[in-house]
Design a protein around this motif. Sequence first.
Motif, PDB file in Angstrom:
ATOM      1  N   ASP A 203       0.824  -1.215   0.000  1.00  0.00           N
ATOM      2  CA  ASP A 203       0.000   0.000   0.000  1.00  0.00           C
ATOM      3  C   ASP A 203       0.855   1.261   0.000  1.00  0.00           C
ATOM      4  O   ASP A 203       0.464   2.283  -0.576  1.00  0.00           O
ATOM      5  N   LYS A 206       1.864   1.824  -3.670  1.00  0.00           N
ATOM      6  CA  LYS A 206       0.902   1.481  -4.722  1.00  0.00           C
ATOM      7  C   LYS A 206       0.649   2.643  -5.677  1.00  0.00           C
ATOM      8  O   LYS A 206       0.637   2.475  -6.903  1.00  0.00           O
ATOM      9  N   LEU A 354      -5.500  -4.542  -6.379  1.00  0.00           N
ATOM     10  CA  LEU A 354      -5.059  -3.640  -7.442  1.00  0.00           C
ATOM     11  C   LEU A 354      -6.211  -2.799  -7.973  1.00  0.00           C
ATOM     12  O   LEU A 354      -6.054  -1.625  -8.308  1.00  0.00           O
TER      13      LEU A 354
END
Length: 357
Positions: A203, A206, A354
């Motif tokens: 995270d 990301k 995702l």
Amino acid sequence: MKKILVLTTALTGAGFAAQAQDLTVMSWGGAYGESQLEAYIKPFMAETGKNVVAVDADNPATPVKAMVEANNVTVDVADVEFADGVRMCDEGLLEEIDPAMLAPAPDGTAAMDDFLPGSVTDCLVSTIVYSTAIGYDTTKFPEAPTKIADFFDLDKFPGKRGMRKGAKVNLEMALMADGVAPADVYATLETPEGVDRAFAKLDTIKADTLWWEAGAQPPQLLADGEVAMTTAYNGRIFAAAVGEGKPFAIMWDGQVLEYEGYVIPKGTPNLELAKEFLAYATTSQKLADQASWISYGPARKSSGALVGMYKDGKTPMGPHMPTAAENLTGALPSSYEFWVDKDSELNERFNAWLAAN
């Protein structure tokens, strides 16, 4: 007349034509495909007079599985990741391989005593040991990254990141970057809390990550300046840095080591020729020859002493191997048992992660 025909197929395995007497070998293309072409395919044709059709796919396991399930097999030999080879064998998608067909070492040592431990299975013969490591653009950082945690440190090492689009390797690297020792990674991933921890670490980068699917993409992303650091197959970064003079380097800490090898799809129209090629390509000398073209370690012990210089004639290949002693600190051998069992489950979660904002 001998010939080489190189074709590219879509990931879904679009059809392609080959004469019935041709041997069709599917691999990943790029610098890796070239290494197989030069070390195995061209010499095989020269010595046997047989034609070979080389075809590329982003991940050969995908079209091969589709072909076998459709009873329309047009590939005779395929290069696949180790865990995929084990899984496909379990699913009955591959021909079993008799170890007796494999050539002994130059000193007469039986093949099964010469191949690295566990590198030959019922349906797969390993050719290389490769790693997914961190490649980076040396011009982007005054201070070079040295630890896998640096890949996740956007403050100290700013810039976009590249990662393969999938759970495998990313989860392992995330845990190592979060302080989990390599020896404890898979035990941690066996727990729901460990999986949560890995995704929580992912995270943190990301929003700054570009996702790649083909092995040729990471060095291109670096060359285009789209990312400053990326996970990549070590041989692809080596080929770009040493072969093409790009300002790239490899950070070995946190690398994930894996076998890669040849399989024969169930129902190949050229079974005996496929076996002949596989036995030829996996001899000690041929595996060493491949290492002259790309920095992947041979899967046979006896090949090590036969590995020489890169194709430029001046770069010793030994120090560039992922298995070189100095590169193994902080390395993690991939657990094929874990991924055979958890691949579908964790990739389903990865894809959902995702897609989420």
